[in-house]
Motif scaffolding. Structure first.
Motif, PDB file in Angstrom:
ATOM      1  N   LYS A   1       0.866  -1.180   0.000  1.00 48.18           N
ATOM      2  CA  LYS A   1       0.000   0.000   0.000  1.00 48.18           C
ATOM      3  C   LYS A   1       0.901   1.226   0.000  1.00 48.18           C
ATOM      4  N   ASP A   2       0.300   2.361  -0.277  1.00 50.82           N
ATOM      5  CA  ASP A   2       1.128   3.569  -0.268  1.00 50.82           C
ATOM      6  C   ASP A   2       1.463   3.991   1.151  1.00 50.82           C
ATOM      7  N   ALA A   3       2.454   4.829   1.293  1.00 46.83           N
ATOM      8  CA  ALA A   3       2.985   5.238   2.590  1.00 46.83           C
ATOM      9  C   ALA A   3       1.950   5.998   3.413  1.00 46.83           C
ATOM     10  N   LYS A   4       1.157   6.869   2.768  1.00 46.19           N
ATOM     11  CA  LYS A   4       0.139   7.630   3.508  1.00 46.19           C
ATOM     12  C   LYS A   4      -0.906   6.704   4.112  1.00 46.19           C
ATOM     13  N   ALA A   5      -1.328   5.721   3.362  1.00 40.53           N
ATOM     14  CA  ALA A   5      -2.321   4.775   3.869  1.00 40.53           C
ATOM     15  C   ALA A   5      -1.732   3.960   5.021  1.00 40.53           C
ATOM     16  N   ASN A   6      -0.469   3.562   4.882  1.00 43.88           N
ATOM     17  CA  ASN A   6       0.192   2.807   5.952  1.00 43.88           C
ATOM     18  C   ASN A   6       0.301   3.643   7.227  1.00 43.88           C
TER      19      ASN A   6
END
Length: 167
Positions: free
Chosen positions: A107-112
């Motif tokens: 997943k992308d970093a912001k979602a993580n």
């Protein structure tokens, strides 16, 4: 002759009053003599009517020990419950964090970061709730143990009250 009688009367009165004061108030040497004090105490204890008292005293001591053992057992069981629940809480938190860590790659970093942030908040709130639960478990356990001791103390007070009312 009259003066001789007065002198003899004074001498008799003085010797009898000095002998009564010696019997009533022991001198310092007598007070410091532990054997004499012990003998006096044993004499007083032998004159007490203790019919059946020894059995009652032993029975009361047995009940006191049983109550202490029961209180210790309740306290120990409560401690086991607290430790067991704490272990369950830790296992649950670890599996939750492991699941979250497995889902993160890809997943992308912001979602993580958002997921970690939410998981951290939930974990913090759960930790506070868990601490409250553990504190309540411990308090209930100790209250149960104290109740056993309190009941035994009350029974002792009742027994002493009954003994004093008979006389």
């Amino acid at each position: 002759m009259a003066t001789a009688k007065k002198a003899a009367a004074k001498k008799t009165t003085a010797s009898s009053s000095s002998s009564t004061t010696k019997a009533a108030a022991p001198n310092a040497a007598d007070m410091l003599n532990p054997l004499k004090n012990l003998k006096g105490m044993t004499d007083r204890l032998q004159n007490l009517d203790l019919t059946g008292s020894a059995g009652k005293l032993l029975d009361s001591g047995r009940k006191d020990l049983a109550a202490l053992m029961q209180a210790n057992e309740k306290s120990y069981q409560g401690l086991q419950t607290v430790v067991q629940r704490q272990t369950e809480m830790i296992k649950s938190a670890i599996s939750e964090w492991q699941t979250a860590a497995k889902e993160m790659p890809g997943k992308d970093a912001k979602a993580n970061l958002a997921k970690l942030d939410e998981l951290g908040r939930q974990s913090f709130q759960r930790a506070i709730d868990d601490i409250k639960e553990l504190a309540n478990l411990a308090a209930k356990s100790q209250a149960d143990a104290f109740d056993v001791v309190r009941q035994r103390i009350q029974a002792n007070v009742d027994e002493v009250t009954k003994l004093l009312q008979r006389k």
